[in-house]
Design an enzyme around this catalytic site. Structure first.
Site, PDB file in Angstrom:
ATOM      1  N   ARG A 161      -2.183  -5.966  -1.108  1.00 28.32           N
ATOM      2  CA  ARG A 161      -2.628  -6.552   0.159  1.00 28.32           C
ATOM      3  C   ARG A 161      -4.116  -6.271   0.343  1.00 28.32           C
ATOM      4  NH1 ARG A 161       1.039  -9.284   0.584  1.00 28.32           N
ATOM      5  NH2 ARG A 161       2.517  -9.575   2.273  1.00 28.32           N
TER       6      ARG A 161
ATOM      7  N   GLU B   1      -8.599 -12.759   4.245  1.00 26.46           N
ATOM      8  CA  GLU B   1      -8.299 -13.989   3.485  1.00 26.46           C
ATOM      9  C   GLU B   1      -8.280 -15.184   4.428  1.00 26.46           C
ATOM     10  OE1 GLU B   1      -4.577 -13.363   1.457  1.00 26.46           O
ATOM     11  OE2 GLU B   1      -5.348 -11.629   0.396  1.00 26.46           O
TER      12      GLU B   1
ATOM     13  N   HIS C  95      -4.301 -15.037  -3.937  1.00 24.69           N
ATOM     14  CA  HIS C  95      -3.017 -14.503  -3.433  1.00 24.69           C
ATOM     15  C   HIS C  95      -1.829 -15.317  -3.979  1.00 24.69           C
ATOM     16  CE1 HIS C  95      -1.203 -12.008   0.077  1.00 24.69           C
ATOM     17  NE2 HIS C  95      -0.353 -12.118  -0.930  1.00 24.69           N
TER      18      HIS C  95
HETATM   19  C1  DGY Z   1       4.561 -10.830  -0.417  1.00 21.73           C
HETATM   20  O1  DGY Z   1       5.723 -11.252  -0.457  1.00 21.73           O
HETATM   21  O2  DGY Z   1       4.254  -9.891   0.317  1.00 21.73           O
HETATM   22  C2  DGY Z   1       3.579 -11.509  -1.305  1.00 21.73           C
HETATM   23  O3  DGY Z   1       2.287 -11.049  -1.072  1.00 21.73           O
HETATM   24  C3  DGY Z   1       3.659 -13.018  -1.117  1.00 21.73           C
HETATM   25  O4  DGY Z   1       3.000 -13.625  -2.159  1.00 21.73           O
END
Ligand code: DGY
Length: 276
Positions: A189, A218, A236
């Site tokens: 993240r 983002e 992502h």
């Molecule tokens: C999640 O499921 O947290 C992923 O980042 C989605 O791509």
């Protein structure tokens, strides 16, 4: 059903007084204020399991692409610059037999460790929770403090969920603790890494390179990244395969339908909400 780009917070809940459930199409749920949902009796769900392998694959793809400078090499060909084979052309670093440091040894972290066995890497990991001895043995992974891991790893992969506790887990001070030859991979993240500090470190050669699937703010990533050759950037796409995105959508749909049918959704994050 909501995506990780939708903020489900007190402000939104106030405007949706009839809301019963927020079914996130993601495993990470830092876009949902769980306490606010629970206080209003709104169930929140996520999509664990179905994306573990796919996301681990992408983390490994980023690791390989960054180590072997794949995007830089491709841009070089596309720009028509290739004049022929050269002994020192686009020299990368070896992945096989290198030391991989995984920060965050949950489902995805453990799957990455299994991928690393195929490359005969030495795996060290850090996590607030140590894995049981038999899991460590099976994964051939050794527990290390965060500082030991940063000092020893040739590749550092971040796999911690984002939370106030993991905000800027990797900043200027941590980047300085890494080897100048090290590569950082963030496929978890944005916000776990201080992106401004990372741009500065990549520019200064504090570390060798980075591979990034996620960013602070983002999609308005730090423009400094775009000026650098020693960073591989993807938007992502960790879980983005046809099969996995379908499975995520189906998982979220099942959670939603269960909640509306008065059942307990399989991936309920706040069971206290259901009791309200
Ligand atoms: C999640 O499921 O947290 C992923 O980042 C989605 O791509």
């Amino acid at each position: 059903m909501c995506a990780l780009t939708d903020r489900i917070d007190a402000k939104l809940l106030e405007r949706c007084p009839k809301l019963k459930v927020a079914a996130n199409i993601a495993v990470g749920y830092n876009n949902i204020d769980l306490a606010a949902c629970t206080a209003r009796g709104v169930m929140a769900t996520n999509t664990p399991e179905v994306l573990t392998d796919t996301t681990a694959d992408l983390a490994f793809a980023l690791l390989l692409a960054t180590a072997r400078r794949l995007t830089e090499a491709e841009a070089y060909i596309r720009a028509g610059l290739w004049q022929g084979w050269h002994l020192k052309q686009l020299l990368g670093v070896d992945v096989h037999h290198a030391t991989l440091g995984i920060i965050g040894m949950g489902r995805i972290g453990r799957t990455i460790a299994r991928r690393a066995q195929g490359f005969e890497m030495r795996v060290i990991y850090h996590d607030p929770v140590r894995q049981p001895a038999d899991v460590e043995r099976r994964l051939n992974a050794t527990y290390a403090s965060k500082d030991e891991l940063l000092a020893q790893a040739d590749f550092v992969i971040l796999q911690m969920p984002y939370s106030p506790q993991t905000h800027h887990l990797i900043g200027a001070a941590e980047l300085k603790k890494m080897k100048p030859s090290a590569v950082l991979i963030n496929s978890t993240r944005g916000g776990v890494v201080d992106d401004a500090a990372l741009v500065a470190a990549l520019k200064a050669g504090t570390i060798r390179a980075a591979g990034l699937d996620v960013f602070e703010n983002e999609p308005n990533l730090n423009p400094g990244f775009l000026q650098l050759d020693n960073v591989v950037l993807v938007p992502h796409i960790g879980s983005s395969t046809e099969a996995t995105r379908r499975a995520m959508a189906m998982t979220a749909a099942k959670n939603l339908v269960a909640a509306l049918a008065g059942q307990t959704p399989p991936n309920l994050l706040n069971p206290e909400a259901k009791k309200k």
